[in-house]
Design an enzyme around this catalytic site. Structure first.
Site, PDB file in Angstrom:
ATOM      1  N   GLU A 122       0.822  -1.213   0.000  1.00  0.00           N
ATOM      2  CA  GLU A 122       0.000   0.000   0.000  1.00  0.00           C
ATOM      3  C   GLU A 122       0.855   1.262   0.000  1.00  0.00           C
ATOM      4  OE1 GLU A 122      -2.709   0.457   3.279  1.00  0.00           O
ATOM      5  OE2 GLU A 122      -3.547   2.294   2.442  1.00  0.00           O
ATOM      6  N   ASP A 170      -0.675  -5.011   3.134  1.00  0.00           N
ATOM      7  CA  ASP A 170      -1.199  -3.814   3.793  1.00  0.00           C
ATOM      8  C   ASP A 170      -0.588  -3.796   5.185  1.00  0.00           C
ATOM      9  OD1 ASP A 170      -4.502  -2.261   4.134  1.00  0.00           O
ATOM     10  OD2 ASP A 170      -2.534  -1.731   4.958  1.00  0.00           O
ATOM     11  N   ILE A 202      -0.685  -1.732   7.781  1.00  0.00           N
ATOM     12  CA  ILE A 202      -1.700  -1.513   8.818  1.00  0.00           C
ATOM     13  C   ILE A 202      -3.031  -1.289   8.112  1.00  0.00           C
ATOM     14  CG2 ILE A 202      -2.520  -0.104  10.735  1.00  0.00           C
ATOM     15  CD1 ILE A 202       0.311   0.754  11.331  1.00  0.00           C
ATOM     16  N   ASP A 203      -3.887  -2.284   8.159  1.00  0.00           N
ATOM     17  CA  ASP A 203      -5.243  -2.106   7.616  1.00  0.00           C
ATOM     18  C   ASP A 203      -6.107  -1.611   8.770  1.00  0.00           C
ATOM     19  OD1 ASP A 203      -7.076  -2.275   5.445  1.00  0.00           O
ATOM     20  OD2 ASP A 203      -8.034  -3.911   6.528  1.00  0.00           O
ATOM     21  N   THR A 207      -5.832   2.137   9.390  1.00  0.00           N
ATOM     22  CA  THR A 207      -4.915   3.181   9.879  1.00  0.00           C
ATOM     23  C   THR A 207      -5.649   4.248  10.674  1.00  0.00           C
ATOM     24  OG1 THR A 207      -3.375   2.815   8.050  1.00  0.00           O
ATOM     25  CG2 THR A 207      -3.262   4.943   9.153  1.00  0.00           C
ATOM     26  N   ASP A 237      -6.061  -4.458   0.689  1.00  0.00           N
ATOM     27  CA  ASP A 237      -7.039  -4.540   1.787  1.00  0.00           C
ATOM     28  C   ASP A 237      -7.675  -5.928   1.881  1.00  0.00           C
ATOM     29  OD1 ASP A 237      -8.156  -1.249   0.866  1.00  0.00           O
ATOM     30  OD2 ASP A 237      -6.964  -1.764   2.632  1.00  0.00           O
TER      31      ASP A 237
END
Ligand code: LIP
Length: 293
Positions: free
Chosen positions: A69, A89, A91-92, A94, A219
């Site tokens: 990402e 990802d 940190i999905d 954020t 995601d």
């Protein structure tokens, strides 16, 4: 069928190490930058986790490719080829991370010949590690998962998201979809703020369906195979074959619920992940079918 177990176990190990980085900063104040909208955030921790993941994978598998990402946000081309590719990802969720809302996950998927071989989603504040290898089932902290099997839309809990878009068309589409589903009726609509963890609720059987328009391959690539390996159905919002680059998804406990959702919801135009960023918003009309009639 090639055995990618060694990559899978390496991916699980990396997810655990990434979670430690995330949790170290979870309670701290964060410096925040904006990306595509006032609700599309990135922090130094997002970037640090992605750098850690890519560096560790590149050391172990120097010929593999990446779709991350934050690398894409920094201008790297987004192209899924037949080469073994890690879809990340860091940190999905954020926005949740910034606000200390306890649903944040690292999401790692691995694809070969454009087919996902495994997915790992670690919801690290909850300490819930969801994973699946193609053809080998889905698991939560080592325990087998199975979807609810619900086939009656009126008895469903449905998970979705109000994404970072803040234009009138996207907001009216997202909110009217929720209104239309509630009027069917359904038992409830929920949103956790992370697509990956949202979708994993379907694999667990705690929700019966998830849908979203506007999200990205990183995601959902991992959680899509987790739902499929838990016996669920994953399709495009047009009711056809799921394409992780389309930025549209329905994941459900059964084909009948998935199709019912496809019949009810509307979509707003958005560029495919693998589309030239300088092309028109709907370069491929089919890919950005807009059911506003
Ligand atoms: C998030 C998605 C979520 C969406 C958020 C955001 P991120 O991804 O998982 O579904 O509603 O706006 O896009 O940016 O936290 O990795």
């Amino acid at each position: 069928m090639s055995d990618w177990s060694h990559c899978f176990h390496f991916g699980v190990s990396l997810a655990n190490q990434a979670a430690e980085i995330i949790l170290t900063s979870f309670q701290k104040q964060k410096a925040v930058k904006l990306k595509s909208s006032p609700a599309d955030l990135v922090t130094e921790t997002d970037q640090r986790v992605e750098t850690f993941l890519i560096s560790a994978i590149r050391t172990q598998f120097p010929n593999h490719r990446f779709i991350g990402e934050e690398s894409v946000a920094a201008g790297e081309a987004l192209e899924l080829t037949d080469t073994p590719t890690w879809i990340i990802d860091p940190i999905d969720g954020t926005v949740n991370f910034v606000h200390r809302f306890p649903f944040v996950a690292v999401s790692i998927a691995f694809a070969v010949n454009k087919q996902t071989e495994f997915g790992v989603v670690y919801s690290c504040v909850e300490n819930k590690l969801f994973c699946a290898q193609r053809g080998r089932g889905a698991f939560l902290n080592g325990e087998p998962l199975h979807v609810s099997g619900q086939e009656d839309i009126s008895r469903c809990v449905i998970v979705t998201e109000i994404g970072p878009e803040r234009d009138d068309l996207a907001l009216s589409t997202m909110t009217s979809n929720i209104y239309r589903l509630l009027r069917l009726p359904v038992h409830g609509v929920r949103a956790l703020g992370t697509a990956a963890v949202d979708m994993c609720q379907v694999a667990v059987g705690g929700a019966d369906a998830y849908f979203h328009v506007g999200l990205h391959c990183w995601d959902i690539a991992a959680s899509a195979i987790i739902v499929q390996e838990a016996g669920g159905v994953v399709i495009d919002t047009n009711g056809l074959h799921f394409d992780m680059m389309s930025r549209r998804v329905i994941a459900a406990s059964s084909a009948s619920v998935a199709q019912r959702i496809a019949d009810v919801i509307q979509v707003f135009p958005c560029r495919r992940d693998d589309e030239d960023p300088y092309s028109s918003v709907c370069g491929d009309a089919g890919a950005c079918e807009n059911k506003h009639v």
